[in-house]
Design a protein around this motif. Sequence first.
Motif, PDB file in Angstrom:
ATOM      1  N   GLY A 239       0.800  -1.217   0.000  1.00 42.93           N
ATOM      2  CA  GLY A 239       0.000   0.000   0.000  1.00 42.93           C
ATOM      3  C   GLY A 239       0.833   1.267   0.000  1.00 42.93           C
TER       4      GLY A 239
ATOM      5  N   MET B 286     -11.671   0.029   2.314  1.00 42.42           N
ATOM      6  CA  MET B 286     -10.844   1.196   2.011  1.00 42.42           C
ATOM      7  C   MET B 286     -11.581   2.488   2.339  1.00 42.42           C
ATOM      8  SD  MET B 286      -8.918   0.176  -1.544  1.00 42.42           S
ATOM      9  CE  MET B 286      -8.166   1.785  -1.657  1.00 42.42           C
TER      10      MET B 286
ATOM     11  N   HIS C 182     -13.258  -5.149  -0.293  1.00 42.19           N
ATOM     12  CA  HIS C 182     -12.050  -4.324  -0.295  1.00 42.19           C
ATOM     13  C   HIS C 182     -12.400  -2.855  -0.516  1.00 42.19           C
ATOM     14  CE1 HIS C 182      -8.821  -7.201   0.183  1.00 42.19           C
ATOM     15  NE2 HIS C 182      -9.398  -8.002  -0.686  1.00 42.19           N
TER      16      HIS C 182
ATOM     17  N   MET D 139      -5.911   0.942  -5.705  1.00 45.16           N
ATOM     18  CA  MET D 139      -6.139  -0.498  -5.606  1.00 45.16           C
ATOM     19  C   MET D 139      -5.278  -1.273  -6.597  1.00 45.16           C
ATOM     20  SD  MET D 139     -10.275  -0.602  -5.003  1.00 45.16           S
ATOM     21  CE  MET D 139     -10.278  -2.318  -4.499  1.00 45.16           C
TER      22      MET D 139
END
Length: 294
Positions: A181, A238, A234, A187
Amino acid sequence: MTSPTRPTTGAIWMVLASIASVQVGAAVAKNLFGVVPPVTMAWLRLAAAAVALLLLSAFARVRTRRDARRHQELSAAPLSARSWPAGLAYAACLVGMNVSIYEAFARLPLGLAVTLEFLGPLGLAVLGSRRALDVMWALLALAGVALLGFTPTGLDPLGVFFAILAGALWAGYIVTAARAGRTWPGMDALTLACTIGAVVLAVPALHQGGAEIWRADVLLAGAGVGLLSSVIPHSLEMAALKSIPPRVFGILMSIEPAAAALAALVLLGERLSPTDLVAMGCVIVASIGATRSA
């Protein structure tokens, strides 16, 4: 502007929706194991997620190009030399975790498999702490696992192995996701991981799946699992993490085993014994305690 230390109700509901999405996707996947093997189902999930994420990424880049100045800023920040090792390590953990947990689902009740898998992140939280209290949480989790040895029907040893392996890979996923990350925007790391998984698993998945893999219901379910178990959760996580502290996020994620058991009961008709439920409760309480302590 929302304070990052005070979780909003919306963020909490996003995390809960993410958990529900993952476990419903797991139940849908398990329901097809009589038609296609776990490896094939894992490939369908990763391939569907990769396609969805690549389309989303392409759409985002088209929007970015509308702003020439913004486009120049992005172009001026290429991936660093550490990006690819971090991204590949993240992909290896993600793919291995998917295959392992599906192999466990094929041999164990959904709730028990997720309970055993949860030992991975729980162990990571305990190892990262030097507080004596965390030893108590670790012992409580181990007591819960020991109780599973007294389940009336017994547990498949290979299923237990795959669930624990999935947990170890989940711990690795947490570590590598943090590193990826920091070096991959948005992503992109997840897109890379799903794409690599779809390519690497293609041959064994197609070989083991045979002609059944091309059935319309199997392809549709695979696409649904990819969205339910990867893309949707996901994306929600986020968004939630922008206004929810990691500690609160970890505590909410601790209900995953219970959510898995509920999804399995409603969608698959899987019932757990009182001993199984007590064991699951021990692991959930230990996870919440370790997360609060951290």
